[in-house]
Motif scaffolding. Structure first.
Motif, PDB file in Angstrom:
ATOM      1  N   ASN A  83      -4.111  11.096  -4.357  1.00  0.00           N
ATOM      2  CA  ASN A  83      -5.521  11.485  -4.236  1.00  0.00           C
ATOM      3  C   ASN A  83      -5.729  12.434  -3.071  1.00  0.00           C
ATOM      4  O   ASN A  83      -6.620  12.242  -2.259  1.00  0.00           O
ATOM      5  N   GLY A  99      -9.437   7.675   2.637  1.00  0.00           N
ATOM      6  CA  GLY A  99      -8.819   6.748   1.698  1.00  0.00           C
ATOM      7  C   GLY A  99      -9.098   5.281   1.997  1.00  0.00           C
ATOM      8  O   GLY A  99      -8.714   4.410   1.213  1.00  0.00           O
ATOM      9  N   CYS A 100      -9.775   4.972   3.096  1.00  0.00           N
ATOM     10  CA  CYS A 100     -10.035   3.549   3.406  1.00  0.00           C
ATOM     11  C   CYS A 100     -11.071   2.971   2.445  1.00  0.00           C
ATOM     12  O   CYS A 100     -11.212   1.758   2.333  1.00  0.00           O
ATOM     13  N   GLY A 101     -11.834   3.851   1.761  1.00  0.00           N
ATOM     14  CA  GLY A 101     -12.769   3.376   0.731  1.00  0.00           C
ATOM     15  C   GLY A 101     -14.245   3.586   1.061  1.00  0.00           C
ATOM     16  O   GLY A 101     -15.106   3.005   0.391  1.00  0.00           O
ATOM     17  N   ASP A 134      -7.183  -4.191   3.847  1.00  0.00           N
ATOM     18  CA  ASP A 134      -5.865  -4.304   3.212  1.00  0.00           C
ATOM     19  C   ASP A 134      -5.807  -5.487   2.260  1.00  0.00           C
ATOM     20  O   ASP A 134      -6.208  -6.598   2.619  1.00  0.00           O
ATOM     21  N   SER A 170      -9.945  -6.497  -2.847  1.00  0.00           N
ATOM     22  CA  SER A 170     -10.580  -5.735  -3.925  1.00  0.00           C
ATOM     23  C   SER A 170     -11.861  -5.112  -3.381  1.00  0.00           C
ATOM     24  O   SER A 170     -12.343  -5.487  -2.305  1.00  0.00           O
ATOM     25  N   ASN A 222      -0.610   4.735   0.283  1.00  0.00           N
ATOM     26  CA  ASN A 222      -0.552   4.420  -1.153  1.00  0.00           C
ATOM     27  C   ASN A 222      -1.768   4.939  -1.906  1.00  0.00           C
ATOM     28  O   ASN A 222      -1.664   5.340  -3.061  1.00  0.00           O
ATOM     29  N   ARG A 223      -2.917   4.939  -1.257  1.00  0.00           N
ATOM     30  CA  ARG A 223      -4.121   5.451  -1.933  1.00  0.00           C
ATOM     31  C   ARG A 223      -4.186   6.966  -1.913  1.00  0.00           C
ATOM     32  O   ARG A 223      -4.676   7.581  -2.856  1.00  0.00           O
ATOM     33  N   LEU A 224      -3.700   7.566  -0.826  1.00  0.00           N
ATOM     34  CA  LEU A 224      -3.890   9.014  -0.664  1.00  0.00           C
ATOM     35  C   LEU A 224      -2.809   9.836  -1.360  1.00  0.00           C
ATOM     36  O   LEU A 224      -3.059  10.987  -1.717  1.00  0.00           O
ATOM     37  N   THR A 242      -1.539   1.058   3.290  1.00  0.00           N
ATOM     38  CA  THR A 242      -2.677   1.087   2.344  1.00  0.00           C
ATOM     39  C   THR A 242      -3.170   2.523   2.177  1.00  0.00           C
ATOM     40  O   THR A 242      -3.384   3.002   1.056  1.00  0.00           O
ATOM     41  N   LEU A 243      -3.334   3.214   3.299  1.00  0.00           N
ATOM     42  CA  LEU A 243      -3.875   4.581   3.242  1.00  0.00           C
ATOM     43  C   LEU A 243      -2.912   5.500   2.495  1.00  0.00           C
ATOM     44  O   LEU A 243      -3.319   6.265   1.612  1.00  0.00           O
ATOM     45  N   THR A 301     -16.264   4.726  -2.054  1.00  0.00           N
ATOM     46  CA  THR A 301     -16.238   3.697  -3.104  1.00  0.00           C
ATOM     47  C   THR A 301     -17.049   2.463  -2.687  1.00  0.00           C
ATOM     48  O   THR A 301     -17.850   1.931  -3.464  1.00  0.00           O
TER      49      THR A 301
END
Ligand code: ADP
Ligand code: S3P
Ligand code: MG
Length: 172
Positions: free
Chosen positions: A116, A11-13, A156, A159, A111-113, A108-109, A16
């Protein structure tokens, strides 16, 4: 030839950012998980459920070595566990490798995971509370390996574009 390797927790990106960094630099990118899925002709979930994690880690190591030995310049997005098994972290120190740890906080992780997780077998069946605790402990355990990267970018509050620019700055 040069390999830009992105690593960090789920999930850190990595996937992406690798894709977006590729668009700007015109250096092709490969996602290690996608390469494994193509090779095995199975999804990551199927590899874990049909063959188990140990088998996945074996495929992951073999594919990582193969990508590093390929003759092209390439951006590689690793899986979250890649540097933590089979001495893969030693491969981050190779002469033609630029490794970048995308460092994200537990918040951050999480909230994204949280929305997902279905394609990530390690967390797919956890409830929210279990997941937050798991991420905190797991990230702590894995940080030793992530910190072997040559470079670190904190993601964190940034964008996709800002993180890409940070990486470009580091690699310039
Ligand atoms: N600023 C950001 N940078 C990277 N990903 C972000 C950002 N904001 C939201 N996301 C989302 O977070 C998720 C990151 O997942 P992914 O790229 O698959 O990470 P990884 O490959 O490290 O597991 C994606 O769903 C992406 O759209
Ligand atoms: O952290 C891990 O051990 C894993 C992370 C996943 O990749 P992402 O970090 O791209 O989700 C994928 O390789 C597999 O589900 C195992
Ligand atoms: Mg990924």
């Amino acid at each position: 030839m040069r390999k830009i390797v992105l690593l960090g927790y789920m999930g850190c990106g990595k996937s992406t950012i690798a894709q977006n960094l590729s668009k700007i630099t015109k250096i092709p990118f490969l996602d290690l998980d996608e390469c494994i899925e193509k090779r095995a002709n199975l999804s990551i979930n199927e590899i874990f459920s049909q063959h188990g994690e140990v088998y996945f880690r074996k495929l992951e190591h073999e594919m990582f070595v193969e990508l590093l030995n390929s003759p092209e310049n390439v951006i590689i997005g690793l899986g979250g566990g890649t540097p933590c098994y089979a001495n893969n972290h030693e491969l981050l120190k190779g002469e033609n490798v630029a490794s970048v740890y995308l460092k994200a906080s537990i918040d951050t992780l999480y909230n994204r995971l949280v929305y997902n997780k279905s394609k990530r077998p390690l967390i797919a069946n956890m409830n929210e509370e279990e997941m937050r605790e798991f991420i905190a402990k797991h990230l702590f355990d894995r940080s030793f390996y992530y910190n072997q990267a040559q470079h670190k970018v904190v993601v964190d509050g940034k964008s996709v574009e800002e993180t890409v620019q940070d990486i470009l700055g580091i690699l310039a």
